[in-house]
Write a protein that holds these residues in place. Structure first.
Motif, PDB file in Angstrom:
ATOM      1  N   LYS A   1      14.692   9.742 -10.391  1.00 19.23           N
ATOM      2  CA  LYS A   1      13.992   9.531 -11.662  1.00 19.23           C
ATOM      3  C   LYS A   1      12.593  10.132 -11.606  1.00 19.23           C
ATOM      4  O   LYS A   1      12.119  10.727 -12.591  1.00 19.23           O
ATOM      5  CB  LYS A   1      13.925   8.040 -11.987  1.00 19.23           C
ATOM      6  N   GLU A   2      11.931   9.985 -10.467  1.00 19.80           N
ATOM      7  CA  GLU A   2      10.601  10.564 -10.315  1.00 19.80           C
ATOM      8  C   GLU A   2      10.650  12.085 -10.366  1.00 19.80           C
ATOM      9  O   GLU A   2       9.757  12.725 -10.939  1.00 19.80           O
ATOM     10  CB  GLU A   2       9.985  10.097  -8.992  1.00 19.80           C
TER      11      GLU A   2
ATOM     12  N   SER B   1      11.455  13.247 -14.040  1.00 21.34           N
ATOM     13  CA  SER B   1      10.330  12.999 -14.954  1.00 21.34           C
ATOM     14  C   SER B   1       9.073  13.769 -14.553  1.00 21.34           C
ATOM     15  O   SER B   1       8.021  13.588 -15.164  1.00 21.34           O
ATOM     16  CB  SER B   1      10.031  11.501 -15.009  1.00 21.34           C
ATOM     17  N   GLU B   2       9.182  14.591 -13.526  1.00 18.41           N
ATOM     18  CA  GLU B   2       8.088  15.442 -13.044  1.00 18.41           C
ATOM     19  C   GLU B   2       6.932  14.647 -12.447  1.00 18.41           C
ATOM     20  O   GLU B   2       5.813  15.145 -12.332  1.00 18.41           O
ATOM     21  CB  GLU B   2       7.587  16.365 -14.152  1.00 18.41           C
ATOM     22  N   LYS B   3       7.207  13.423 -12.007  1.00 19.38           N
ATOM     23  CA  LYS B   3       6.182  12.660 -11.291  1.00 19.38           C
ATOM     24  C   LYS B   3       6.018  13.176  -9.869  1.00 19.38           C
ATOM     25  O   LYS B   3       4.964  12.984  -9.258  1.00 19.38           O
ATOM     26  CB  LYS B   3       6.545  11.173 -11.278  1.00 19.38           C
TER      27      LYS B   3
END
Length: 252
Positions: free
Chosen positions: A40-41, A44-46
């Motif tokens: 997910k990170e 989402s480009e985190k």
């Protein structure tokens, strides 16, 4: 050097890949969490690059992986187990490990194609016939009453190939792929050279002997991919597609 953010689980089985990431530059950050959280990170480009279970790579065509280093086993891995509370031919309900979809899917593949046994894969069943467990918890678990199925060992018996558990992945639109590849390569080379000191640290922090950890990190697991590793990776992808299993395991 750009500000680059990596993510990886703080597990012993990936320590040689991860421990030296931050030492590759002053502007590098790394986040630690369960393997399933990092996809997910990444999406989402985190984070720019994450060490992810291979199932999440298969499920997300917007990602690409680096084919030089990751977490693989060519035979018994000891830390990815199906622990049986009944004889194999009586298994009907198996609890999934919540932290790795890849290991859960591998368990189902092994049960279907090696043992000819179909089961229901559940989450938190009160009275399961078996449990998938991974990581240090599996390494230090007591033996089951009936059988501990080492899933990488049985994959090798089934296919003749190694099993790849995790890969470094980036989004395909990432503009710093070359820098990232240099970082993960240099980190892995340094980490593999430092396995004796990593083993000593885990011996003190978690238990058991330094030789126990050295054997685990050099014999049971390997980190540099070869042609057979990549063949095993693609075969696993193909088997999941043929069995129409991928969509049923998203976030599981």
């Amino acid at each position: 050097m750009h500000n680059l953010h990596f993510a990886a689980a703080p597990y012993s089985n990936s320590a040689p890949l991860v421990d030296f990431i931050k030492q590759q530059g002053n502007d590098i950050k790394i986040t630690h969490g369960p393997p399933s959280s990092h996809i997910k990170e990444l999406l989402s480009e985190k984070v720019d690059c994450a060490l992810i279970p291979v199932v999440h790579l298969f499920e997300n065509p917007c990602l690409r992986y680096f084919n030089n280093f990751g977490v693989a086993a060519d035979g018994p891995v000891r830390s990815v187990l199906l622990k049986c509370n009944k004889p194999i031919d009586e298994l009907a309900i198996v609890n999934k490990d919540p932290s790795s979809a890849t290991s859960n899917m591998l368990a189902q593949i092994i049960l279907q194609h090696y043992f000819n046994q179909s089961v229901e894969m559940c989450i938190n069943s009160i009275a399961p016939d078996g449990n998938v467990i991974i990581g240090d918890k599996a390494l230090f678990s007591e033996k089951s009453k009936y059988q501990d199925v080492d899933l990488a060992d049985y994959w090798k018996k089934l296919t003749g190939l190694p099993f790849v558990f995790a890969v470094w992945a980036v989004r395909k639109d990432n503009k710093h792929v070359n820098e990232i590849e240099n970082i993960i390569t240099n980190s892995a080379v340094a980490g593999m050279k430092s396995i004796p000191s990593i083993a000593q640290r885990y011996s003190k922090e978690i238990g058991n002997t330094q030789s126990f950890w050295e054997e685990y990190l050099t014999t049971n697991i390997h980190f540099r991919f070869n042609e057979n590793d990549l063949k095993g990776l693609e075969l696993f992808r193909e088997m999941l597609c043929v069995n129409e299993m991928l969509s049923s395991y998203v976030d599981a």
